[in-house]
Design a protein around this motif. Sequence first.
Motif, PDB file in Angstrom:
ATOM      1  N   THR A   5      12.215  86.273  15.355  1.00 40.80           N
ATOM      2  CA  THR A   5      11.801  85.047  15.854  1.00 40.80           C
ATOM      3  C   THR A   5      11.805  84.668  17.559  1.00 40.80           C
ATOM      4  OG1 THR A   5      13.733  84.190  14.993  1.00 40.80           O
ATOM      5  CG2 THR A   5      11.990  83.279  13.901  1.00 40.80           C
ATOM      6  N   SER A   6      12.247  86.287  18.191  1.00 37.37           N
ATOM      7  CA  SER A   6      12.739  85.919  19.451  1.00 37.37           C
ATOM      8  C   SER A   6      13.704  87.592  19.938  1.00 37.37           C
ATOM      9  CB  SER A   6      14.637  85.030  19.681  1.00 37.37           C
ATOM     10  OG  SER A   6      15.739  85.464  18.867  1.00 37.37           O
ATOM     11  N   PRO A   7      13.014  87.351  20.801  1.00 43.49           N
ATOM     12  CA  PRO A   7      12.649  88.806  21.332  1.00 43.49           C
ATOM     13  C   PRO A   7      14.104  89.854  20.942  1.00 43.49           C
ATOM     14  CG  PRO A   7      13.110  87.459  22.792  1.00 43.49           C
ATOM     15  CD  PRO A   7      12.999  87.152  22.148  1.00 43.49           C
ATOM     16  N   THR A   8      14.541  90.981  21.028  1.00 40.42           N
ATOM     17  CA  THR A   8      16.239  91.365  20.515  1.00 40.42           C
ATOM     18  C   THR A   8      16.078  92.047  22.311  1.00 40.42           C
ATOM     19  OG1 THR A   8      15.101  93.565  21.541  1.00 40.42           O
ATOM     20  CG2 THR A   8      14.642  93.221  19.068  1.00 40.42           C
ATOM     21  N   GLU A   9      17.838  91.684  21.984  1.00 40.75           N
ATOM     22  CA  GLU A   9      18.850  92.612  23.153  1.00 40.75           C
ATOM     23  C   GLU A   9      17.832  93.121  24.160  1.00 40.75           C
ATOM     24  OE1 GLU A   9      21.087  91.317  25.724  1.00 40.75           O
ATOM     25  OE2 GLU A   9      20.753  90.195  23.904  1.00 40.75           O
ATOM     26  N   ARG A  10      17.356  94.393  23.799  1.00 43.97           N
ATOM     27  CA  ARG A  10      16.734  95.601  24.408  1.00 43.97           C
ATOM     28  C   ARG A  10      15.619  95.339  25.187  1.00 43.97           C
ATOM     29  NH1 ARG A  10      13.890 100.557  23.588  1.00 43.97           N
ATOM     30  NH2 ARG A  10      14.569 102.588  24.966  1.00 43.97           N
ATOM     31  N   ARG A  11      14.522  94.474  24.655  1.00 45.91           N
ATOM     32  CA  ARG A  11      13.264  93.746  24.798  1.00 45.91           C
ATOM     33  C   ARG A  11      14.087  92.589  26.109  1.00 45.91           C
ATOM     34  NH1 ARG A  11       8.426  94.351  23.375  1.00 45.91           N
ATOM     35  NH2 ARG A  11       8.991  95.988  22.926  1.00 45.91           N
ATOM     36  N   LYS A  12      15.020  91.946  26.010  1.00 45.09           N
ATOM     37  CA  LYS A  12      15.433  91.292  27.130  1.00 45.09           C
ATOM     38  C   LYS A  12      15.611  91.582  28.078  1.00 45.09           C
ATOM     39  CE  LYS A  12      17.747  88.625  24.139  1.00 45.09           C
ATOM     40  NZ  LYS A  12      18.419  87.182  23.572  1.00 45.09           N
ATOM     41  N   GLN A  48      11.135  87.857  30.689  1.00 48.50           N
ATOM     42  CA  GLN A  48      12.200  86.710  29.098  1.00 48.50           C
ATOM     43  C   GLN A  48      11.980  87.758  27.938  1.00 48.50           C
ATOM     44  OE1 GLN A  48      10.189  82.435  28.159  1.00 48.50           O
ATOM     45  NE2 GLN A  48      10.336  81.992  30.303  1.00 48.50           N
ATOM     46  N   GLY A  49      11.007  88.597  27.877  1.00 52.84           N
ATOM     47  CA  GLY A  49      11.277  90.012  26.985  1.00 52.84           C
ATOM     48  C   GLY A  49      10.437  89.040  25.756  1.00 52.84           C
ATOM     49  N   VAL A  50       9.794  88.072  25.532  1.00 48.79           N
ATOM     50  CA  VAL A  50       8.226  87.870  24.991  1.00 48.79           C
ATOM     51  C   VAL A  50       7.201  88.673  24.288  1.00 48.79           C
ATOM     52  CG1 VAL A  50       7.200  85.717  24.155  1.00 48.79           C
ATOM     53  CG2 VAL A  50       9.433  85.828  25.162  1.00 48.79           C
ATOM     54  N   ARG A  51       6.685  89.167  25.476  1.00 49.60           N
ATOM     55  CA  ARG A  51       5.442  89.821  25.744  1.00 49.60           C
ATOM     56  C   ARG A  51       5.929  91.058  26.709  1.00 49.60           C
ATOM     57  NH1 ARG A  51       0.591  87.143  25.609  1.00 49.60           N
ATOM     58  NH2 ARG A  51       0.145  89.382  26.779  1.00 49.60           N
ATOM     59  N   THR A  52       4.988  92.389  25.972  1.00 49.97           N
ATOM     60  CA  THR A  52       5.559  93.662  25.939  1.00 49.97           C
ATOM     61  C   THR A  52       5.107  93.806  27.788  1.00 49.97           C
ATOM     62  OG1 THR A  52       5.710  95.802  25.644  1.00 49.97           O
ATOM     63  CG2 THR A  52       3.780  94.822  24.916  1.00 49.97           C
ATOM     64  N   LEU A  95      22.164  88.942   8.547  1.00 53.82           N
ATOM     65  CA  LEU A  95      22.582  89.277   9.237  1.00 53.82           C
ATOM     66  C   LEU A  95      22.121  88.300  10.908  1.00 53.82           C
ATOM     67  CD1 LEU A  95      23.638  92.658   8.577  1.00 53.82           C
ATOM     68  CD2 LEU A  95      24.956  90.711   7.462  1.00 53.82           C
ATOM     69  N   SER A  96      23.334  88.363  11.670  1.00 56.50           N
ATOM     70  CA  SER A  96      23.172  87.557  13.007  1.00 56.50           C
ATOM     71  C   SER A  96      22.257  88.871  13.432  1.00 56.50           C
ATOM     72  CB  SER A  96      23.944  87.022  13.355  1.00 56.50           C
ATOM     73  OG  SER A  96      24.878  88.187  13.897  1.00 56.50           O
ATOM     74  N   ALA A  97      21.562  88.268  14.374  1.00 55.27           N
ATOM     75  CA  ALA A  97      20.590  89.075  15.192  1.00 55.27           C
ATOM     76  C   ALA A  97      21.215  90.060  16.496  1.00 55.27           C
ATOM     77  CB  ALA A  97      19.459  88.486  16.396  1.00 55.27           C
ATOM     78  N   ALA A  98      22.337  89.530  16.588  1.00 52.39           N
ATOM     79  CA  ALA A  98      23.319  90.379  18.446  1.00 52.39           C
ATOM     80  C   ALA A  98      24.277  91.465  16.753  1.00 52.39           C
ATOM     81  CB  ALA A  98      24.340  89.478  18.270  1.00 52.39           C
ATOM     82  N   LEU A  99      23.956  91.185  16.058  1.00 49.05           N
ATOM     83  CA  LEU A  99      24.600  92.598  14.975  1.00 49.05           C
ATOM     84  C   LEU A  99      23.746  93.825  14.449  1.00 49.05           C
ATOM     85  CD1 LEU A  99      26.513  91.045  11.643  1.00 49.05           C
ATOM     86  CD2 LEU A  99      27.761  92.544  13.972  1.00 49.05           C
ATOM     87  N   LEU A 100      22.248  93.392  14.528  1.00 45.13           N
ATOM     88  CA  LEU A 100      20.706  93.804  14.528  1.00 45.13           C
ATOM     89  C   LEU A 100      20.599  94.335  15.897  1.00 45.13           C
ATOM     90  CD1 LEU A 100      21.009  92.702  12.188  1.00 45.13           C
ATOM     91  CD2 LEU A 100      18.058  92.521  12.415  1.00 45.13           C
ATOM     92  N   ASP A 101      20.730  94.011  16.719  1.00 47.30           N
ATOM     93  CA  ASP A 101      20.877  95.045  18.264  1.00 47.30           C
ATOM     94  C   ASP A 101      21.965  95.237  19.019  1.00 47.30           C
ATOM     95  OD1 ASP A 101      18.658  92.580  19.186  1.00 47.30           O
ATOM     96  OD2 ASP A 101      20.008  90.758  19.783  1.00 47.30           O
ATOM     97  N   ILE A 102      23.223  95.079  18.328  1.00 47.59           N
ATOM     98  CA  ILE A 102      24.390  96.450  19.039  1.00 47.59           C
ATOM     99  C   ILE A 102      24.070  97.997  18.289  1.00 47.59           C
ATOM    100  CG2 ILE A 102      26.411  97.281  17.767  1.00 47.59           C
ATOM    101  CD1 ILE A 102      27.027  94.292  18.043  1.00 47.59           C
ATOM    102  N   ALA A 103      23.193  97.756  16.542  1.00 50.11           N
ATOM    103  CA  ALA A 103      22.539  98.557  16.097  1.00 50.11           C
ATOM    104  C   ALA A 103      21.655  99.290  16.595  1.00 50.11           C
ATOM    105  CB  ALA A 103      22.494  98.645  14.543  1.00 50.11           C
ATOM    106  N   GLU A 104      20.350  98.661  17.247  1.00 52.12           N
ATOM    107  CA  GLU A 104      19.406  99.497  18.410  1.00 52.12           C
ATOM    108  C   GLU A 104      20.196  99.785  19.126  1.00 52.12           C
ATOM    109  OE1 GLU A 104      15.013  97.579  19.130  1.00 52.12           O
ATOM    110  OE2 GLU A 104      16.855  96.161  19.215  1.00 52.12           O
TER     111      GLU A 104
END
Length: 283
Positions: A5-12, A48-52, A95-104
């Motif tokens: 539903t929102s861009p990942t931290e890496r994409r942002k 904003q990381g929404v599009r590549t 899980l929260s998106a932030a926990l997934l962002d840490i793993a990525e």
Amino acid sequence: MPPRTSPTERRKRLGAELRKMRLAADVSAESAAGLLGVDRSKVSAIEQGVRTISEERLRALACHCDCADEPYISALIEMAQPRPRGWWERYRGVLSAALLDIAELEAHSTRIRYAQSVHIPGMLQTSDHALAVFRFVIPALPEQQVAVRLAHRLERQRLLDGASPPAYAGVIHEAALRMQFGGRQVTRAQLDYLIHMSERDNVTLLVLPFAAGGFPGAGQTINYMEGTVPRLDTVQVDSTHGPEFVHAEAQLSKYRAHLDWMEQLSLSPTKSRDFIHHLAREL
């Protein structure tokens, strides 16, 4: 699996770097849009990381902005590449998106530097120790959520077992080693596991003893993830509201200084291993 539903931290982060590049060259969004052959709203969506963005357009933008740092440009191109969904995507919506962002972010790191004062680093926790930590959360987590968090943490840990694992350098304060989450037996097993992990070629563990006294950043959790170029490093810190990510140069410099200071105060790898042996024998 729920859709993103929102861009990942890496994409942002990619979008933020492109915006930083554009602003540093005093290039307007309208000018960038004309160069890329898109409308201004798409430039905003990219930043904003929404599009590549394609490699061709990214290189054209870098050229237009007089950016000649090829390793940096190549790293940005690598970030922009479409990739198969990582294992962490299985937990999206659970899980929260932030926990997934840490793993990525960890999965794309070349080196991880970690410092913790009151907890064993998550990447080095045994399952019993992790369960005990998860059960000390207020408000208490449902057992199903505890099980999901444990599964996610154990999958994160597999990064250090991979074919080309990143270097991992962890500073653990004596307080964290003495904290008995789960009781004596769980703590003894946790200390033994730290000794085992410290013998790996890609893992360096340093103990910061009480005798070292005070130091900058005491009490903070610092998870410093190095990118392929230093400009793309990211720091994850814990807050009362959950994980936060910082990457401004001034912040990166501050956290590098904190880690350097803590590493200098710590025991050597060999003395750290002996120290943990001693604590384990006490139990």
